[in-house]
Design a protein around this motif. Sequence first.
Motif, PDB file in Angstrom:
ATOM      1  N   THR A  43     -16.507  21.661  -0.633  1.00  0.00           N
ATOM      2  CA  THR A  43     -15.947  22.067  -1.921  1.00  0.00           C
ATOM      3  C   THR A  43     -16.594  21.299  -3.064  1.00  0.00           C
ATOM      4  N   GLU A 205     -11.591  24.341   5.013  1.00  0.00           N
ATOM      5  CA  GLU A 205     -11.253  23.732   3.733  1.00  0.00           C
ATOM      6  C   GLU A 205     -10.563  24.766   2.834  1.00  0.00           C
ATOM      7  N   SER A 206      -9.732  24.272   1.940  1.00  0.00           N
ATOM      8  CA  SER A 206      -9.019  25.141   0.990  1.00  0.00           C
ATOM      9  C   SER A 206      -9.442  24.762  -0.424  1.00  0.00           C
ATOM     10  N   LEU A 208      -9.350  26.120  -3.399  1.00  0.00           N
ATOM     11  CA  LEU A 208      -8.449  26.298  -4.539  1.00  0.00           C
ATOM     12  C   LEU A 208      -7.386  25.216  -4.598  1.00  0.00           C
ATOM     13  N   SER A 209      -6.780  24.893  -3.450  1.00  0.00           N
ATOM     14  CA  SER A 209      -5.751  23.855  -3.436  1.00  0.00           C
ATOM     15  C   SER A 209      -6.347  22.478  -3.709  1.00  0.00           C
ATOM     16  N   GLU A 210      -7.564  22.240  -3.222  1.00  0.00           N
ATOM     17  CA  GLU A 210      -8.217  20.956  -3.468  1.00  0.00           C
ATOM     18  C   GLU A 210      -8.570  20.797  -4.948  1.00  0.00           C
ATOM     19  N   ALA A 212      -7.012  22.210  -7.454  1.00  0.00           N
ATOM     20  CA  ALA A 212      -5.778  22.061  -8.225  1.00  0.00           C
ATOM     21  C   ALA A 212      -5.203  20.650  -8.125  1.00  0.00           C
ATOM     22  N   ALA A 213      -5.558  19.941  -7.035  1.00  0.00           N
ATOM     23  CA  ALA A 213      -4.938  18.636  -6.792  1.00  0.00           C
ATOM     24  C   ALA A 213      -5.671  17.470  -7.440  1.00  0.00           C
TER      25      ALA A 213
END
Length: 282
Positions: A43, A205-206, A208-210, A212-213
């Motif tokens: 990412t 891996e995600s 979008l969530s990574e 956003a965090a």
Amino acid sequence: MLASRVPRSRRLPSAALLCGGIVWGLIWYPYRVIEAAGMGGVTATFITYALAFLFGLIPLWPVLRRTRPSLWLVALALAAAGTNLGYVLGALDGEVMRVLLLFYLSPLWTVLLSRLLLGERLSRVGAGVIALSLAGAVVMLWRPELGLPWPQGSAEWMGLGAGICFAGVNVMVRRTAHIAIEQKVMAVFLGVIAVAPFAAWLRGESPLSEIAAIGPETWAVLIILGGVLVVVNLVVQYGITFVSANAAIALFLFELVVAALSSWWLAGEAMGVKEWVGGAMI
């Protein structure tokens, strides 16, 4: 265009490649900071290369708008994606030292590819330089307890494949001397951007969530890395354009020396006799 400024000697292109080696030898640290903040390697690679593409789009547009479809540009983009993502995935999933050693067998593949695609003949002096630098890499990276550098799993095959792609990138940049350096740099960025989502999916891996965090500090590091990637890729491709592929790959091994010194300085990792000896050989 950068490619039109033919240097009078190889000193400036060689210095450009050494500067690139310095940057690549240091760039692991900000990526480690980003990973510590909760973002996966794939990412982070995708975001930094996407930012680099956006940063380069406006200043390089006068040259980019004259780009014509080319299979060489597509091949260069895919090889660059294989180099960057294969290196990251291999280092994350495997024994780092073995993956690095397999990756840095790239001078061997460069000799073969440059002979096949460029018709470059390796002189005795050139062969000696490559042999000495490659031996230095082996001295720095090889651990007898880990066995011979033959791929033993998917991560190590990715390291080996990334090294082959790395050799391919260097040879193809030379082969496409008729294409503007700026166009090739942007093709490299697009290749990584196109392949990275698939690699993230394979790793689970995600993105979008990574994304956003993470906080503003991490975004600052990502933005700076994006700018650095634009500059270093322009500088490196300028160097590769005017230096033989075999000489360029030997110069790139200086990255190992910088990485060893920077890991000692920034991460407190010890440098033993073999690191000093191998670095001196390179």
